[in-house]
Design an enzyme around this catalytic site. Structure first.
Site, short mmCIF file in Angstrom:
data_model
loop_
_atom_site.label_atom_id
_atom_site.label_comp_id
_atom_site.label_asym_id
_atom_site.label_seq_id
_atom_site.Cartn_x
_atom_site.Cartn_y
_atom_site.Cartn_z
N TRP A 1 -47.77 21.44 29.10
CA TRP A 1 -47.79 21.83 27.67
C TRP A 1 -48.23 20.70 26.76
O TRP A 1 -48.45 20.91 25.58
CB TRP A 1 -46.38 22.30 27.25
CG TRP A 1 -45.96 23.61 27.82
CD1 TRP A 1 -46.56 24.33 28.80
CD2 TRP A 1 -44.81 24.37 27.42
NE1 TRP A 1 -45.86 25.48 29.06
CE2 TRP A 1 -44.77 25.53 28.22
CE3 TRP A 1 -43.79 24.18 26.49
CZ2 TRP A 1 -43.78 26.51 28.10
CZ3 TRP A 1 -42.79 25.14 26.37
CH2 TRP A 1 -42.80 26.30 27.17
N GLU B 1 -54.63 11.26 29.89
CA GLU B 1 -54.30 10.99 28.48
C GLU B 1 -53.33 9.82 28.38
O GLU B 1 -53.41 9.02 27.45
CB GLU B 1 -53.72 12.26 27.83
CG GLU B 1 -54.82 13.30 27.60
CD GLU B 1 -54.35 14.75 27.63
OE1 GLU B 1 -53.13 15.00 27.55
OE2 GLU B 1 -55.23 15.63 27.74
N GLY C 1 -59.64 19.96 28.36
CA GLY C 1 -59.63 20.37 26.97
C GLY C 1 -61.01 20.58 26.37
O GLY C 1 -61.16 20.68 25.16
N GLY D 1 -53.60 23.13 31.18
CA GLY D 1 -53.21 22.71 29.84
C GLY D 1 -53.23 23.89 28.88
O GLY D 1 -52.29 24.69 28.84
N GLY D 2 -54.29 24.01 28.11
CA GLY D 2 -54.39 25.01 27.04
C GLY D 2 -53.97 26.42 27.44
O GLY D 2 -53.22 27.08 26.71
P1 13P Z 1 -56.80 21.88 29.82
O1 13P Z 1 -56.44 22.97 30.78
O2 13P Z 1 -56.39 22.17 28.40
O3 13P Z 1 -58.24 21.47 29.96
O4 13P Z 1 -55.93 20.60 30.24
C1 13P Z 1 -55.93 20.20 31.55
C2 13P Z 1 -54.91 19.16 31.73
O5 13P Z 1 -55.05 18.04 31.25
C3 13P Z 1 -53.68 19.51 32.44
O6 13P Z 1 -52.93 18.39 32.72
#
Ligand code: 13P
Length: 247
Positions: free
Chosen positions: A10, A96, A172, A233-234
């Site tokens: 999340w 990140e 992302g 993620g998203g």
């Molecule tokens: P997204 O699915 O938003 O691209 O993010 C991936 C992620 O960093 C999961 O840890």
């Protein structure tokens, strides 16, 4: 046969009320028979999410931790603290955290060791930047990340680790790796594990793909031979997560 593992990351989203709301809208639709399902939520949501998932087989995850058990580390959270409130998985070395918070292969290694000592399952993130991919050094970069993160981890402990291959250029961005690109690197990661620990470990260690996974892309990715699920993620912040999990 490795059981798939699909985890929602999340990131820094959802306050504790919104977290419960999201779990309540997802939980009845999620199939936990086919795959292990994990939600990695902000620290302040852990307790309320724990309560919200208690009648399900969804597991609780955190997104980071410190490598010491306790001490003068303002703003940090330790493995025993996570364990105490029922956390089972912890994301470590996310790109990140490496990019914005100074995580290095060395700190990631300390955290992996501490998590395993504390009976937490690390979801260890590795992956190359766009520049590294264009320079054709993806395999070298990922090999080094895996080896350094697992330095001094025993064979028995290595079996428990989940590795998430997350190409930075796909996170992302809506630019998902093709199933062939993702499979190629996940296969290489399995080869590295085999070189370090032997076939027995390589056959059981689970490797996820992460980076713009959606309900539409999950199926083809998760059906590749060396991809054992995803770190999402998203799409984990909305109903699409049901489609991802039930791919
Ligand atoms: P997204 O699915 O938003 O691209 O993010 C991936 C992620 O960093 C999961 O840890």
């Amino acid at each position: 046969m490795r059981k798939k593992i699909i985890a929602g990351n999340w990131k820094m989203n959802k306050n504790h009320n919104e977290a419960v709301e999201l779990i309540n809208s997802l939980k009845s639709g999620i199939d936990t028979d086919k795959s292990d399902v994990v939600v990695c939520v902000p620290y302040v949501d852990l307790l309320s999410v724990k309560e919200a998932i208690k009648d399900t087989n969804i597991s609780l995850g955190a997104q980071n931790m410190h490598f010491e058990d306790a001490g003068a580390y303002t703003g940090e959270i330790s493995a025993p603290m996570l364990k105490e409130i029922g956390v089972k998985y912890v994301v470590l070395g996310h790109s990140e955290r490496r990019a914005y918070f100074g995580e290095t292969d060395e700190t990631v290694n300390k955290k992996v060791i501490k998590a395993l000592q504390s009976d937490l399952i690390p979801i260890l993130c590795v992956g190359e930047s766009l520049e590294e991919r264009e320079l054709n050094i993806t395999m070298e970069v990922v090999r080094i990340q895996v080896k350094k993160a697992l330095a001094n981890v025993s064979k028995e402990d290595a079996k428990k680790v989940v590795i998430a291959y997350e190409p930075i250029w796909a996170i992302g961005t809506g630019k998902v790796a093709t199933k062939e690109q993702a499979e190629e690197v996940c296969k290489e990661i399995r080869t590295v594990i085999e070189e370090c620990y032997g076939k027995e470990v390589a056959d059981v260690l689970r490797i996820q793909y992460g980076g713009s996974v959606t309900g539409d892309s999950a199926n083809e990715l998760f059906n590749m031979p060396n991809i054992d699920g995803g770190l999402v993620g998203g799409a984990s912040l909305k109903d699409d997560f049901i489609k991802v999990v039930n791919y």
